[in-house]
Design an enzyme around this catalytic site. Structure first.
Site, PDB file in Angstrom:
ATOM      1  NE  ARG A 155      -4.021  -1.736   0.274  1.00 24.14           N
ATOM      2  CZ  ARG A 155      -5.398  -1.501  -0.154  1.00 24.14           C
ATOM      3  NH1 ARG A 155      -6.074  -0.656  -0.021  1.00 24.14           N
ATOM      4  NH2 ARG A 155      -5.834  -2.583  -0.525  1.00 24.14           N
TER       5      ARG A 155
ATOM      6  CB  CYS B 253     -10.518   0.679   3.110  1.00 24.71           C
ATOM      7  SG  CYS B 253     -11.667  -0.994   2.841  1.00 24.71           S
TER       8      CYS B 253
ATOM      9  CD  GLU C  31      -6.569   2.272   1.533  1.00 22.66           C
ATOM     10  OE1 GLU C  31      -5.784   1.319   1.802  1.00 22.66           O
ATOM     11  OE2 GLU C  31      -7.751   2.148   0.985  1.00 22.66           O
TER      12      GLU C  31
HETATM   13  N1  EPU Z   1     -14.549  -8.066   8.756  1.00 22.77           N
HETATM   14  C1  EPU Z   1     -15.214  -7.649   9.760  1.00 22.77           C
HETATM   15  N2  EPU Z   1     -15.738  -6.619   9.897  1.00 22.77           N
HETATM   16  C2  EPU Z   1     -16.344  -5.688   8.890  1.00 22.77           C
HETATM   17  C3  EPU Z   1     -15.252  -5.864   7.831  1.00 22.77           C
HETATM   18  C4  EPU Z   1     -14.498  -7.086   7.658  1.00 22.77           C
HETATM   19  O1  EPU Z   1     -15.111  -8.618  10.886  1.00 22.77           O
HETATM   20  O2  EPU Z   1     -16.901  -4.672   9.246  1.00 22.77           O
HETATM   21  C5  EPU Z   1     -13.682  -9.125   8.494  1.00 22.77           C
HETATM   22  C6  EPU Z   1     -14.029  -9.781   7.291  1.00 22.77           C
HETATM   23  O3  EPU Z   1     -15.103 -10.740   7.704  1.00 22.77           O
HETATM   24  C7  EPU Z   1     -12.637 -10.626   6.886  1.00 22.77           C
HETATM   25  C8  EPU Z   1     -11.691  -9.581   7.094  1.00 22.77           C
HETATM   26  O4  EPU Z   1     -12.355  -8.531   8.049  1.00 22.77           O
HETATM   27  O5  EPU Z   1     -12.752 -11.838   7.704  1.00 22.77           O
HETATM   28  C9  EPU Z   1     -11.408  -8.903   6.033  1.00 22.77           C
HETATM   29  O6  EPU Z   1     -12.446  -8.189   5.340  1.00 22.77           O
HETATM   30  P1  EPU Z   1     -12.546  -8.035   3.692  1.00 22.77           P
HETATM   31  O7  EPU Z   1     -12.360  -9.201   3.083  1.00 22.77           O
HETATM   32  O8  EPU Z   1     -14.048  -7.091   3.582  1.00 22.77           O
HETATM   33  O9  EPU Z   1     -11.402  -7.257   3.226  1.00 22.77           O
HETATM   34  P2  EPU Z   1     -10.434  -5.912   3.921  1.00 22.77           P
HETATM   35  O10 EPU Z   1      -9.225  -6.131   4.213  1.00 22.77           O
HETATM   36  O11 EPU Z   1     -11.369  -5.325   4.952  1.00 22.77           O
HETATM   37  C10 EPU Z   1      -9.420  -5.356   1.756  1.00 22.77           C
HETATM   38  C11 EPU Z   1      -9.320  -3.962   0.959  1.00 22.77           C
HETATM   39  C12 EPU Z   1     -10.314  -3.433   0.200  1.00 22.77           C
HETATM   40  C13 EPU Z   1     -10.848  -4.505  -0.612  1.00 22.77           C
HETATM   41  C14 EPU Z   1     -10.824  -5.727  -0.083  1.00 22.77           C
HETATM   42  C15 EPU Z   1     -11.498  -6.818  -1.004  1.00 22.77           C
HETATM   43  C16 EPU Z   1      -7.801  -2.727   2.694  1.00 22.77           C
HETATM   44  C17 EPU Z   1      -7.659  -1.825   3.744  1.00 22.77           C
HETATM   45  N3  EPU Z   1      -8.804  -3.022   2.051  1.00 22.77           N
HETATM   46  O12 EPU Z   1     -10.458  -5.164   2.521  1.00 22.77           O
HETATM   47  O13 EPU Z   1      -9.800  -2.144  -0.246  1.00 22.77           O
HETATM   48  O14 EPU Z   1     -11.934  -3.990  -1.262  1.00 22.77           O
HETATM   49  O15 EPU Z   1      -9.873  -6.178   0.755  1.00 22.77           O
HETATM   50  O16 EPU Z   1     -10.442  -7.232  -1.865  1.00 22.77           O
HETATM   51  O17 EPU Z   1      -6.839  -3.186   2.405  1.00 22.77           O
HETATM   52  C18 EPU Z   1     -10.122  -0.002  -0.659  1.00 22.77           C
HETATM   53  O18 EPU Z   1      -9.256   0.021  -1.303  1.00 22.77           O
HETATM   54  O19 EPU Z   1     -10.759   1.226  -0.367  1.00 22.77           O
HETATM   55  C19 EPU Z   1     -10.812  -1.107  -0.058  1.00 22.77           C
HETATM   56  C20 EPU Z   1     -11.882  -1.121   0.615  1.00 22.77           C
END
Ligand code: EPU
Length: 300
Positions: free
Chosen positions: A173, A223, A293
């Site tokens: 990132r 995010c 971010e």
């Molecule tokens: N989770 C929770 N509660 C929530 C949200 C997530 O418990 O409210 C848990 C989910 O259940 C999962 C884990 O956290 O086990 C990861 O969540 P998710 O798969 O949604 O991925 P993320 O790590 O929150 C990242 C990127 C996103 C991208 C997604 C999918 C970052 C900061 N975010 O999100 O990118 O869309 O993976 O590929 O790295 C963005 O760039 O603006 C963005 C949102």
């Protein structure tokens, strides 16, 4: 004579004074930019930057405003938006060249249509090519930096330069462009590899569909916080009890806790103070310091 009048004589492009930034950000907030300029070619951008640096004006470049929180007081100086030539995509397998303002999802689609692999990880993320390179955006399927061959830039002083992959400083990132603010990304050359275009297209559609289901659709900046190493900001915020917290018109999404939504009535101050509350909460409950971010801009 005002800076806007000087710039109008210099560049053939839109030059707007006191332009509200709320219309240029997906969060839908932000006060006026003193001068807002749309530039259409690299040569115009170089000429404009030469002028800006000689005049000593503050400046910033915005992409599609999908990752930007602008203050209610707005931005002093010049805001530059890249249009025209900067939106073009050119595919010559295995090379794809894209202007900084092209949407990264459209570039990934064009690559898939030409049976080229390497952009499917980042092709599901909203935003422009330039923004994606600055953030080294991507998913576990791959980050954009991995397939960047070179980046053409215009410097603050108005010079055009080409940076090779190894000069871009890609990290998780992150990239050199986050700290070296003298460089404006104009275009990016990707070196891709042969792949199964139909399978890549299916993957892109599947992830985009899941994203629509798992992420809120209101006014947001995606995010809000970076994921801490080996953890998820969304999970940390949810388990600290952050979902549904509200500050004026700003609310922590019930669908995904790393999204702070403008319900239509939020000010930039609402969004920022809610974000700070969320950070405090996660610090107290988990001992983790969340990093922004979203890019925070303007006069606070
Ligand atoms: N989770 C929770 N509660 C929530 C949200 C997530 O418990 O409210 C848990 C989910 O259940 C999962 C884990 O956290 O086990 C990861 O969540 P998710 O798969 O949604 O991925 P993320 O790590 O929150 C990242 C990127 C996103 C991208 C997604 C999918 C970052 C900061 N975010 O999100 O990118 O869309 O993976 O590929 O790295 C963005 O760039 O603006 C963005 C949102």
């Amino acid at each position: 004579m005002s800076a806007a009048e000087d710039i109008r004589r210099l560049v053939v492009a839109a030059v707007l004074e006191n332009e509200p930034m709320s219309g240029h950000t997906t969060l839908g907030v932000g006060g006026p930019a003193d001068v807002f300029i749309e530039v259409g070619t690299e040569d115009d951008l170089a000429a404009l930057m030469g002028f800006i640096s000689r005049a000593g004006l503050p400046w910033m470049v915005i992409g599609d405003g999908a990752n930007l929180l602008v203050s209610d007081k707005g931005i002093r100086g010049v805001v530059i938006s890249l249009a025209g030539e900067f939106e073009k995509v050119d595919v010559r397998p295995p090379i794809v060249r894209a202007g900084a303002s092209a949407r990264i999802s459209a570039v990934a689609d064009a690559a898939a249509e030409n049976d080229l692999s390497g952009l499917e990880g980042v092709g599901t993320v909203p935003g422009t090519v330039g923004g994606a390179v600055v953030m080294n955006a991507g998913t576990h399927r791959g980050y954009i930096g991995e397939v960047v061959e070179n980046v053409s830039v215009v410097t603050e002083a108005g010079e055009k330069r080409l940076l090779l992959h190894e000069e871009c400083g890609f990290t998780y990132r992150g990239s050199r462009f986050q700290t070296d603010h003298s460089l404006i990304i104009a275009g990016v050359t990707f070196h891709l590899r042969p792949g199964d275009g139909a399978a890549i297209q299916r993957h892109l559609e599947e992830v985009r569909r899941r994203r629509v289901e798992s992420q809120p659709q209101g006014k947001s900046a995606g995010c809000f916080f970076k994921n801490p190493p080996n953890d998820s900001a969304g999970r940390l915020i949810e388990s600290a009890g952050g979902k549904g917290l509200r500050e004026g018109g700003a609310v922590v999404s019930d669908i995904h806790a790393n999204f702070i939504i403008n319900d239509g009535s939020a000010t930039a101050a609402d969004l920022r103070s809610l974000a700070e509350r969320v950070r405090r909460l996660v610090r107290e409950k988990h001992g983790v310091e969340l990093e922004y971010e979203v890019r925070i801009a303007g006069e606070w």
